[in-house]
Motif scaffolding. Structure first.
Motif, PDB file in Angstrom:
ATOM      1  N   CYS A 226       0.715  -1.213  -0.127  1.00 34.55           N
ATOM      2  CA  CYS A 226       0.076  -0.037  -0.068  1.00 34.55           C
ATOM      3  C   CYS A 226       0.899   1.162  -0.113  1.00 34.55           C
ATOM      4  CB  CYS A 226      -0.867   0.134   1.159  1.00 34.55           C
ATOM      5  SG  CYS A 226      -1.787  -1.526   1.249  1.00 34.55           S
ATOM      6  N   PHE A 272       5.687   1.709  -7.834  1.00 37.88           N
ATOM      7  CA  PHE A 272       4.480   2.294  -8.214  1.00 37.88           C
ATOM      8  C   PHE A 272       5.019   3.502  -9.158  1.00 37.88           C
ATOM      9  CE2 PHE A 272       3.086   1.011  -3.900  1.00 37.88           C
ATOM     10  CZ  PHE A 272       1.795   0.535  -4.366  1.00 37.88           C
ATOM     11  N   GLN A 274       4.235   6.405  -9.396  1.00 35.32           N
ATOM     12  CA  GLN A 274       4.325   7.799  -8.698  1.00 35.32           C
ATOM     13  C   GLN A 274       5.088   7.487  -7.477  1.00 35.32           C
ATOM     14  OE1 GLN A 274       0.329   9.386  -8.435  1.00 35.32           O
ATOM     15  NE2 GLN A 274       0.950  11.000 -10.106  1.00 35.32           N
ATOM     16  N   HIS A 276       5.633   8.058  -3.287  1.00 38.99           N
ATOM     17  CA  HIS A 276       4.951   8.328  -2.253  1.00 38.99           C
ATOM     18  C   HIS A 276       5.782   8.190  -0.918  1.00 38.99           C
ATOM     19  CE1 HIS A 276       1.020   7.403  -4.344  1.00 38.99           C
ATOM     20  NE2 HIS A 276       1.992   6.438  -5.221  1.00 38.99           N
ATOM     21  N   TYR A 279       5.178   3.365   2.584  1.00 37.47           N
ATOM     22  CA  TYR A 279       4.640   2.237   2.014  1.00 37.47           C
ATOM     23  C   TYR A 279       4.445   1.265   2.950  1.00 37.47           C
ATOM     24  CZ  TYR A 279       6.380   4.495  -2.221  1.00 37.47           C
ATOM     25  OH  TYR A 279       6.537   5.247  -3.068  1.00 37.47           O
ATOM     26  N   ILE A 304      -8.667   2.725   0.046  1.00 40.80           N
ATOM     27  CA  ILE A 304      -8.197   3.724  -0.783  1.00 40.80           C
ATOM     28  C   ILE A 304      -9.621   4.625  -0.805  1.00 40.80           C
ATOM     29  CG2 ILE A 304      -8.085   4.281  -3.252  1.00 40.80           C
ATOM     30  CD1 ILE A 304      -6.709   1.694  -3.729  1.00 40.80           C
ATOM     31  N   SER A 310      -3.309   5.717  -0.993  1.00 39.65           N
ATOM     32  CA  SER A 310      -3.339   6.123  -2.308  1.00 39.65           C
ATOM     33  C   SER A 310      -3.558   5.426  -3.419  1.00 39.65           C
ATOM     34  CB  SER A 310      -1.930   7.240  -2.274  1.00 39.65           C
ATOM     35  OG  SER A 310      -2.028   8.126  -1.388  1.00 39.65           O
ATOM     36  N   ASP A 311      -2.774   4.140  -3.199  1.00 36.63           N
ATOM     37  CA  ASP A 311      -2.604   3.117  -4.249  1.00 36.63           C
ATOM     38  C   ASP A 311      -2.323   1.812  -3.612  1.00 36.63           C
ATOM     39  OD1 ASP A 311      -2.732   1.815  -6.749  1.00 36.63           O
ATOM     40  OD2 ASP A 311      -1.253   3.077  -7.484  1.00 36.63           O
TER      41      ASP A 311
END
Length: 460
Positions: A226, A272, A274, A276, A279, A304, A310-311
């Motif tokens: 995550c 990912f 992008q 972040h 994690y 989410i 966020s992802d």
């Protein structure tokens, strides 16, 4: 031969045991552990095969007042297995028998030198499960796991090693064997003496055998990575996972700098597209039915929607799960590139973790702007790992220690969450344990080992 065994004014007369080592070339392996701390050369190394052998060694050298270092897989990071010059080393590497397996009651009886990965593979082949899992699983030994009260990736669900030990057999400093091989979960017959020897790093006695608790083997393990927008959201995600995700077993947190370094060490792109800030690697255990997969994925979808993640990357098979866990387990590869490094496994109250990391990162970067400072850990149980390096000088390493541990003291944390105190963390013990606690530890040591022979110089 005797000239090679001289220690000070004393001449060591060895016990006649097969596999004993005294030649200089054979002793190099036993001079250091994974901490990087190098000690003295031992006078000789015993490799016993039974508790009776260990007791015989201890009794034989009692009159010589010979100090003894106990060694397992040499994977410790606190210098606890590093001998002083002229020590006798008792290595458990040949005490590697899995003696009994109770497939009805779910217990296994082992010698202290059994390697953790072999134990796990053996019981899983019979549909049972020993849940302790740490990065050194392929080398560390059960006795060392017990002596340091090892934690690892699944403490959140199963607890540390202390919670997995039902019974022990221990050799005391006077050579007596203490049989405490209890095999039942409930045994309320006075003080549970085995706890004197769990987490005390071989200073009170030598663990030689153990009865360990097993669990039914999970039919499936589900993993997901995550991406999380802030530490506040990490704390909220943890609370939600504890309350709403069946079978939650792991909650591993990695800050962006760690995951970037880990990906590079493995020669892989970041998972990912992008970047972040944080994690979280989540694992849940349970049934293999499609409904359980739906519950797992449904929970992540809710996270989410609620803004806690966020992802998310959900592993769809064992290979994908292994690839996600490889990112967390790449610390071994990272340490090689950061050497000489300073490593920490501190315990921080969850409420203070976010602020602690901000302050520690800022102070470390200000003091050492060209050095890497990586943060990750088992945040489900408050265990934060920090690796800082490379640091060539001992003065720089000490400054890193002082920064990290001073902040730990300020938030009321622990300077060691799972690796023990050993030799390296000994000067900082007062930051986590009060004077009266340290006095009680010393009194117990004086009672059980008045001559200070077993793993002398560790902890206190």
């Amino acid at each position: 031969m005797l000239s090679a065994l001289e220690h000070g004014l004393n001449t060591i007369t060895p016990v006649d045991l097969p596999g004993t080592l005294s030649d200089a070339a054979d002793l190099d392996k036993y001079c250091a552990d994974w901490s990087g701390l190098h000690g003295g050369r031992p006078a000789l190394v015993y490799r016993p095969r039974s508790s009776e052998d260990v007791a015989r060694i201890v009794r034989h050298h009692q009159g010589e007042q010979q100090r003894i270092t106990i060694q397992g897989g040499l994977t410790g990071l606190a210098g606890g297995a590093v001998p002083d010059e002229g020590d006798i080393v008792i290595s458990m590497e040949r005490m590697d028998r899995i003696e009994a397996f109770d497939e009805i009651g779910g217990t296994v009886t082992v010698q202290a030198g059994v390697v953790l990965a072999r134990l796990a593979e053996t019981v899983e082949a019979q549909d049972w499960y020993f849940p302790l899992d740490i990065g050194a699983r392929g080398s560390c030994q059960v006795g060392g796991n017990i002596a340091t009260n090892a934690g690892g990736n699944r403490v959140l669900r199963y607890g540390p090693m202390r919670d997995l030990v039902l019974g022990l057999e221990v050799v005391l400093a006077d050579g007596r064997i203490v049989p405490m091989m209890n095999s039942v979960l409930k045994n309320n017959t006075g003080p549970d003496l085995k706890h004197l020897f769990i987490g005390t790093e071989g200073t009170f006695g030598i663990v030689t055998r153990a009865v360990l608790r097993l669990f039914p083997k999970p039919a499936a393990r589900r993993s997901a990575l995550c991406a999380v927008p802030s530490f506040a959201k990490v704390a909220a995600l943890l609370k939600a996972a504890r309350g709403r995700l069946p079978g939650l077993s792991s909650f591993e947190v990695m800050w962006e700098d760690f995951l970037l370094a880990s990906s590079r060490a493995l020669g892989r792109a970041m998972p990912f597209a992008q970047a972040h800030p944080i994690y979280v690697l989540i694992e849940a255990e349970g049934g293999a039915t499609p409904q359980m997969q739906d519950i797992f994925e449904g929970f992540l979808g809710e996270m989410i929607e609620e803004g806690m993640a966020s992802d998310v990357i959900v592993a769809q098979n064992h290979e994908q799960s292994h690839a996600l866990w490889a990112l967390r387990d790449a610390i071994g590869e990272l340490l090689k590139s950061l050497s000489p490094f300073v490593s920490f496994d501190v315990g921080i109250p969850l409420r203070a973790t976010g602020e602690y990391i901000e302050r520690a990162r800022a102070q470390l970067q200000a003091a050492f702007p060209s050095t890497s400072h990586l943060f990750f850990g088992h945040l489900g149980d408050g265990n934060l790992h920090i690796v800082s390096g490379p640091h060539a000088s001992e003065a720089d390493q000490l400054k890193v220690d002082e920064i990290v541990y001073r902040l730990v003291e300020e938030v009321g944390g622990s300077i060691s969450a799972e690796h023990g105190i050993g030799r390296i963390k000994k000067p900082f013990l007062h930051m986590s344990r009060s004077e009266i606690e340290r006095q009680l530890m010393a009194q117990l040591k004086a009672t059980l080992d008045p001559a200070q022979r077993l793993n002398a110089g560790r902890i206190l």
